[in-house]
Enzyme design. Structure first.
Site, mmCIF file in Angstrom:
data_model
loop_
_atom_site.group_PDB
_atom_site.id
_atom_site.type_symbol
_atom_site.label_atom_id
_atom_site.label_comp_id
_atom_site.label_asym_id
_atom_site.label_seq_id
_atom_site.Cartn_x
_atom_site.Cartn_y
_atom_site.Cartn_z
ATOM 1 N N LYS A 219 -1.207 -12.046 3.189
ATOM 2 C CA LYS A 219 -0.735 -11.078 4.181
ATOM 3 C C LYS A 219 -1.906 -10.176 4.567
ATOM 4 C CE LYS A 219 0.910 -6.967 3.993
ATOM 5 N NZ LYS A 219 0.249 -6.437 5.224
ATOM 6 N N GLU A 297 -8.594 -4.614 -6.234
ATOM 7 C CA GLU A 297 -9.805 -3.903 -5.823
ATOM 8 C C GLU A 297 -9.312 -2.681 -5.079
ATOM 9 O OE1 GLU A 297 -12.365 -2.434 -3.671
ATOM 10 O OE2 GLU A 297 -12.645 -4.349 -2.619
ATOM 11 N N CYS A 331 -14.534 1.118 0.715
ATOM 12 C CA CYS A 331 -14.207 1.635 -0.616
ATOM 13 C C CYS A 331 -15.452 1.861 -1.471
ATOM 14 C CB CYS A 331 -13.226 0.698 -1.318
ATOM 15 S SG CYS A 331 -13.754 -0.992 -1.211
ATOM 16 N N GLU A 429 -10.785 10.169 -2.121
ATOM 17 C CA GLU A 429 -11.547 9.221 -1.306
ATOM 18 C C GLU A 429 -11.361 9.656 0.155
ATOM 19 O OE1 GLU A 429 -10.103 5.172 -1.425
ATOM 20 O OE2 GLU A 429 -12.160 4.417 -1.319
HETATM 21 P P1 ADP Z 1 -4.417 1.736 3.663
HETATM 22 O O1 ADP Z 1 -3.719 3.029 3.419
HETATM 23 O O2 ADP Z 1 -5.867 1.850 3.775
HETATM 24 O O3 ADP Z 1 -3.814 0.951 4.788
HETATM 25 P P2 ADP Z 1 -2.922 0.240 1.785
HETATM 26 O O4 ADP Z 1 -3.105 0.003 0.342
HETATM 27 O O5 ADP Z 1 -1.747 1.029 2.179
HETATM 28 O O6 ADP Z 1 -4.249 0.888 2.342
HETATM 29 O O7 ADP Z 1 -2.873 -1.148 2.563
HETATM 30 C C1 ADP Z 1 -3.608 -2.278 2.167
HETATM 31 C C2 ADP Z 1 -2.745 -3.486 2.352
HETATM 32 O O8 ADP Z 1 -1.564 -3.329 1.559
HETATM 33 C C3 ADP Z 1 -2.268 -3.734 3.776
HETATM 34 O O9 ADP Z 1 -2.240 -5.126 3.996
HETATM 35 C C4 ADP Z 1 -0.859 -3.163 3.760
HETATM 36 O O10 ADP Z 1 -0.004 -3.745 4.705
HETATM 37 C C5 ADP Z 1 -0.422 -3.550 2.374
HETATM 38 N N1 ADP Z 1 0.683 -2.739 1.830
HETATM 39 C C6 ADP Z 1 0.965 -1.452 2.066
HETATM 40 N N2 ADP Z 1 2.037 -1.063 1.334
HETATM 41 C C7 ADP Z 1 2.446 -2.140 0.633
HETATM 42 C C8 ADP Z 1 3.490 -2.397 -0.325
HETATM 43 N N3 ADP Z 1 4.329 -1.442 -0.711
HETATM 44 N N4 ADP Z 1 3.579 -3.631 -0.844
HETATM 45 C C9 ADP Z 1 2.728 -4.598 -0.480
HETATM 46 N N5 ADP Z 1 1.715 -4.421 0.394
HETATM 47 C C10 ADP Z 1 1.575 -3.223 0.948
#
Ligand code: ADP
Length: 526
Positions: A219, A297, A331, A429
């Site tokens: 995804k 990561e 990061c 961060e």
């Molecule tokens: P950022 O805030 O920089 O977008 P995230 O960790 O929220 O960082 O997002 C990184 C990835 O994790 C994206 O692909 C996002 O769609 C996905 N993501 C966000 N929330 C969830 C969740 N609860 N479960 C699975 N994937 C998630």
């Protein structure tokens, strides 16, 4: 087979492409025929797919839902992709599992050859892929080209590594037994990737798995699905069999259900995630239900230490690279500059000078831009509030400090002096173009401040003192250490963090370990 974007979306992206930049491309598969490609020309619009990629097919969400992707520089819609959910993910997992049964039987050499072809195709289409990346992510075109190069390097690296997976023959203590270790692909891997490196994060993870003989359900981040889908297109063109790489697209609203489905599926044997620490912890918890291997990561809070003995020009150069690359949205970005009192004023003055001379805010497709937009307005608001917090607590604003007039998502490169460890900019961060500079007296104090974070991804320091270099490199609680160097990323080197920055390593000779199980085989009665 794949349908291409509606003509409106194509026009939006194509606007940025001058005719002289289009090149002749030899079409190798019939599904690559688009109006542009039919003329023997491949433009970035021929890499823009509005469907997800499952079992080698371009597919819609079962619900028929789509969501829009916008260009962070202009705020304009680029196009839409399927908004998939748990149902769609389950189906992709089934397809990946069926493909795994075939893919694991292939030879490492054959897997390597397909990856090699994919690498070649990525190289041949660098400019188009980079423009697509800039359009959805905002980073300057030269940074996007750099990322596409890097994405290609990971494909190439794992094309080569595939054949270097070796088991062991162990000396048996019993004369009539033989003891061996086999390395076997772990199974279907679930992956979730971020928007800041929409291409390189895909290849760094997926190619390790694919080289090992695993299949993938991935995804991509909701903001940047097009780069992932373009990579699928090239992988297919390179001959990657159907079902080996599957990309499920979803909006932010559906991300938790897609993630939960990947983490709790008994078919998925491994989760690899790059993103925020908050989400990483959720995925780790969810993966416990099926005792999966997990690689994470996560966020960093990289210290960037400048000791009195440092070459200040080199340290300033390193700061520009490490802090301001991709507008501070990586990061491994230097997050806190810790500068020893003897060189503090000199460093701040020189850094301000170089920032004013060299950093140019603008649309990533403009040649002069070095600083693209932040990914969205939420990111701008966060950076703004971090700067306000620092100013309120007494930090000096040397330059920048506010939104840029270039557009809603742009923030000026900012330098803050007299920063203290209580300020948010030293603890969180930032993920934006802000350099907070803290003064310290002793090496011990610098190391203590550097290690006071719960994160431990990257760290950097500048010193000309060899004993100090060894001491500090060993004491810093981080997974990646740059000494007199602000850019340390390479496919040959292990990438990953300690503490709450994550689990596991990507790239390097260790990168495939997470996709391989060891099986001990004892042959008796000999
Ligand atoms: P950022 O805030 O920089 O977008 P995230 O960790 O929220 O960082 O997002 C990184 C990835 O994790 C994206 O692909 C996002 O769609 C996905 N993501 C966000 N929330 C969830 C969740 N609860 N479960 C699975 N994937 C998630």
């Amino acid at each position: 087979m794949g349908r291409y974007m509606c003509s409106r979306s194509v026009q939006i992206v194509s606007r940025h492409l001058k005719l002289s930049q289009l090149r002749v491309f030899h079409i190798t598969t019939k599904d690559a025929v688009t109006p542009a490609a039919a003329l023997g020309v491949r433009s970035i619009s021929s890499f823009l797919f509005d469907k997800a990629f499952v079992d080698g097919q371009w597919v819609t969400a079962k619900s028929g839902s789509v969501y829009q992707i916008t260009n962070p520089s202009t705020g304009k819609t680029i196009g839409s992709v399927p908004d998939m959910n748990a149902d769609d993910t389950l189906q992709a997992i089934e397809k990946a599992n069926a493909a795994f049964l075939r893919w694991r039987e292939t030879t490492a050499k054959d897997r390597g050859l397909i990856l090699r072809k994919w690498f070649d195709l990525t190289n041949q289409n660098k400019l188009e892929l980079a423009k697509l990346l800039t359009t959805e992510n905002g980073k300057p075109l030269k940074d996007a080209l750099f990322e596409i190069n890097n994405a290609g390097e990971f494909i190439e690296w794992y094309a080569e590594e595939a054949r270097r997976v070796c088991g062991d023959v162990i000396q048996s203590t019993t004369a009539n037994k033989r003891m061996l270790v086999l390395k076997q692909p772990i199974g279907v891997a679930g992956m979730i990737t971020p928007w800041n490196f929409p291409s390189a994060m895909i290849t760094r993870k997926a190619c390790a798995a694919i080289a090992a003989g695993c299949t993938v359900v991935l995804k991509p981040a909701e903001d940047t699905p097009f780069s992932a889908l373009a990579m699928c297109h090239l992988a297919k063109e390179a001959g990657l069999p159907d079902g080996v790489l599957n990309v499920v697209t979803s909006s932010r609203d559906n991300a938790p259900s897609v993630g939960n489905t990947l983490c709790t599926s008994p078919i998925i044997k491994k989760i690899s995630f790059t993103g925020s620490t908050v989400v990483g912890k959720i995925l780790l918890q969810q993966s416990a239900s099926t005792v999966k291997k997990v690689s994470l990561e996560l966020g960093g809070n990289a210290p960037f230490i400048v000791f009195d003995s440092a070459d200040i020009d080199a340290a300033v150069r390193g700061t520009i690279v490490s802090r301001f690359r991709c507008s501070g949205q990586t990061c491994v970005c230097a997050n806190r500059m810790l500068v020893q009192e003897g060189v503090y004023d000199q460093y701040v003055a020189r850094l301000a000078e170089v920032m004013k001379q060299e950093l140019r805010v603008g649309d990533g497709l403009d040649d002069s831009t070095t600083q693209g937009p932040l990914i969205n307005i939420k990111a701008v608001e966060k950076v703004e509030s971090i700067v306000e917090d620092a100013k309120r607590l007494g930090a000096g604003l040397v330059c920048g400090g506010k939104r840029s007039n270039k557009g809603d998502n742009f923030f000026e490169p900012t330098l803050l002096s007299n920063v203290t460890v209580e300020m948010r900019c030293a603890k969180e961060e930032i993920f934006g173009p802000v350099a907070p500079v803290i003064k310290f007296k002793t090496e011990e104090e610098a190391v203590t401040i550097a290690n006071s974070s719960s994160s431990g991804l990257a760290g950097y320091f500048y010193s000309q003192n060899l004993s100090q270099i060894w001491r500090v490199a060993e004491k810093l609680e981080i997974g990646l250490c740059g000494v007199n160097e602000g850019f340390i990323n390479a496919p040959e080197a292990p990438f990953g963090g300690v503490k709450e920055s994550g689990l596991g390593r990507e790239g390097s000779k260790y990168g495939m370990d997470d996709y391989l199980e060891m099986k001990y085989v004892c042959i008796g009665g000999l």
